[in-house]
Scaffold this motif. Structure first.
Motif, short mmCIF file in Angstrom:
data_model
loop_
_atom_site.label_atom_id
_atom_site.label_comp_id
_atom_site.label_asym_id
_atom_site.label_seq_id
_atom_site.Cartn_x
_atom_site.Cartn_y
_atom_site.Cartn_z
N GLU A 1 88.95 -46.43 114.12
CA GLU A 1 90.06 -47.24 113.60
C GLU A 1 89.58 -48.17 112.49
O GLU A 1 90.30 -48.39 111.52
CB GLU A 1 90.69 -48.06 114.73
CG GLU A 1 91.50 -47.22 115.69
CD GLU A 1 91.98 -48.01 116.91
OE1 GLU A 1 91.41 -49.09 117.19
OE2 GLU A 1 92.89 -47.52 117.58
N SER A 2 88.38 -48.74 112.62
CA SER A 2 87.91 -49.69 111.62
C SER A 2 87.24 -49.01 110.41
O SER A 2 87.35 -49.51 109.30
CB SER A 2 86.96 -50.70 112.25
OG SER A 2 85.78 -50.05 112.72
N LYS A 3 86.55 -47.90 110.62
CA LYS A 3 85.81 -47.26 109.53
C LYS A 3 86.46 -45.99 109.01
O LYS A 3 86.28 -45.63 107.85
CB LYS A 3 84.39 -46.92 109.99
CG LYS A 3 83.52 -48.12 110.24
CD LYS A 3 82.12 -47.67 110.59
CE LYS A 3 81.23 -48.89 110.75
NZ LYS A 3 79.83 -48.51 110.93
N GLY A 4 87.13 -45.25 109.88
CA GLY A 4 87.64 -43.93 109.51
C GLY A 4 86.54 -42.89 109.61
O GLY A 4 85.41 -43.18 110.00
N PHE A 5 86.89 -41.66 109.29
CA PHE A 5 85.91 -40.58 109.16
C PHE A 5 85.49 -40.50 107.70
O PHE A 5 86.26 -40.81 106.80
CB PHE A 5 86.52 -39.24 109.59
CG PHE A 5 86.43 -38.95 111.06
CD1 PHE A 5 85.52 -38.04 111.55
CD2 PHE A 5 87.27 -39.60 111.95
CE1 PHE A 5 85.44 -37.77 112.91
CE2 PHE A 5 87.20 -39.33 113.32
CZ PHE A 5 86.28 -38.41 113.80
N ARG A 6 84.29 -40.05 107.45
CA ARG A 6 83.79 -39.91 106.09
C ARG A 6 84.52 -38.81 105.32
O ARG A 6 84.59 -38.84 104.10
CB ARG A 6 82.29 -39.61 106.11
CG ARG A 6 81.44 -40.79 106.52
CD ARG A 6 79.99 -40.34 106.72
NE ARG A 6 79.08 -41.45 106.87
CZ ARG A 6 78.85 -42.08 108.01
NH1 ARG A 6 79.49 -41.73 109.11
NH2 ARG A 6 78.00 -43.09 108.06
N LYS A 7 85.00 -37.80 106.03
CA LYS A 7 85.68 -36.67 105.42
C LYS A 7 87.10 -36.57 105.95
O LYS A 7 87.40 -37.01 107.06
CB LYS A 7 84.95 -35.36 105.72
CG LYS A 7 83.50 -35.32 105.30
CD LYS A 7 83.36 -35.22 103.80
CE LYS A 7 81.89 -35.10 103.41
NZ LYS A 7 81.73 -35.05 101.97
N LEU A 8 87.97 -35.94 105.17
CA LEU A 8 89.35 -35.67 105.55
C LEU A 8 89.65 -34.20 105.32
O LEU A 8 89.02 -33.56 104.47
CB LEU A 8 90.32 -36.49 104.68
CG LEU A 8 90.17 -37.99 104.66
CD1 LEU A 8 91.12 -38.59 103.62
CD2 LEU A 8 90.43 -38.57 106.02
N MET A 9 90.65 -33.69 106.03
CA MET A 9 91.11 -32.33 105.77
C MET A 9 92.53 -32.43 105.23
O MET A 9 93.43 -32.95 105.89
CB MET A 9 91.07 -31.48 107.03
CG MET A 9 91.39 -30.03 106.75
SD MET A 9 90.84 -28.92 108.04
CE MET A 9 89.08 -28.92 107.78
#
Length: 190
Positions: free
Chosen positions: A165-173
């Motif tokens: 929630e605070s950082k997110g994932f480094r990648k997105l699809m």
């Protein structure tokens, strides 16, 4: 505490259970998870749709027990980003998890705290092993079918949603030229 044998039902086609109540995640509960905030706000203004739900079969919080259930991620996108689960590390970070695809088409997005990333494709009959120390989220890329998976992990693993929630994932699809494409997350806060 003595754990007794138990029987739980879930449908192999849609993942739903008549013996357990689901935990549901609507669009509003995913605020901050999608990179296109304007698309998120516009979609939310049209209604608080159900993005995913899962059925935990209620196993005790013990390293000697196995938690299991089903997860259903519904089709759709927010902007160009596919519907997905929030994603999590395990509270006991070294614990692993297994997902087995029952229906649909999707991906498991994974990353370590050190920044290693991977994504593996879900198709019916395929299982994804998520080792300890890997955050993970399911992503549904099918235009009309839900992504239905069966999962299992040690009962004491817990869920750390706060880090994602605070950082997110480094990648997105996201969808590019009609197909799933992995991109860097422009909002990643590492």
């Amino acid at each position: 505490m003595t754990v007794l044998p138990s029987l739980h039902e879930f449908n192999l086609n849609n993942g739903l259970s008549s013996t357990r109540e689901p935990i549901r995640r609507t669009l509003s509960k995913m605020k901050g998870m999608f990179h296109d905030e304007a698309a998120f706000d516009a979609q939310l203004a049209r209604g608080d749709s159900l993005l995913y739900e899962f059925y935990d079969m209620g196993v005790p919080d013990s390293e000697k027990d196995v938690a299991y259930g089903t997860s259903i991620t519904y089709p759709g996108k927010v902007g160009d980003e596919y519907h997905m689960t929030k994603g999590h590390f395990h509270t006991v970070i070294d614990t692993a998890e297994v997902y087995y695809c029952l229906r649909g088409h999707g991906y498991m997005m994974m990353e370590t705290p050190e920044g290693e990333t991977q994504w593996l494709e879900f198709l019916p009959g395929k299982a994804v092993y998520v080792p300890g120390r890997w955050a993970h989220r399911s992503i549904n890329v099918h235009p009309t079918e839900p992504l239905v998976t069966f999962f299992a992990f040690p009962g004491n693993a817990g869920h750390d949603y706060g880090t994602i929630e605070s950082k997110g994932f480094r990648k997105l699809m996201v969808e590019r030229d009609g197909k799933p494409t992995v991109i860097d997350n422009p909002r990643w806060n590492g």
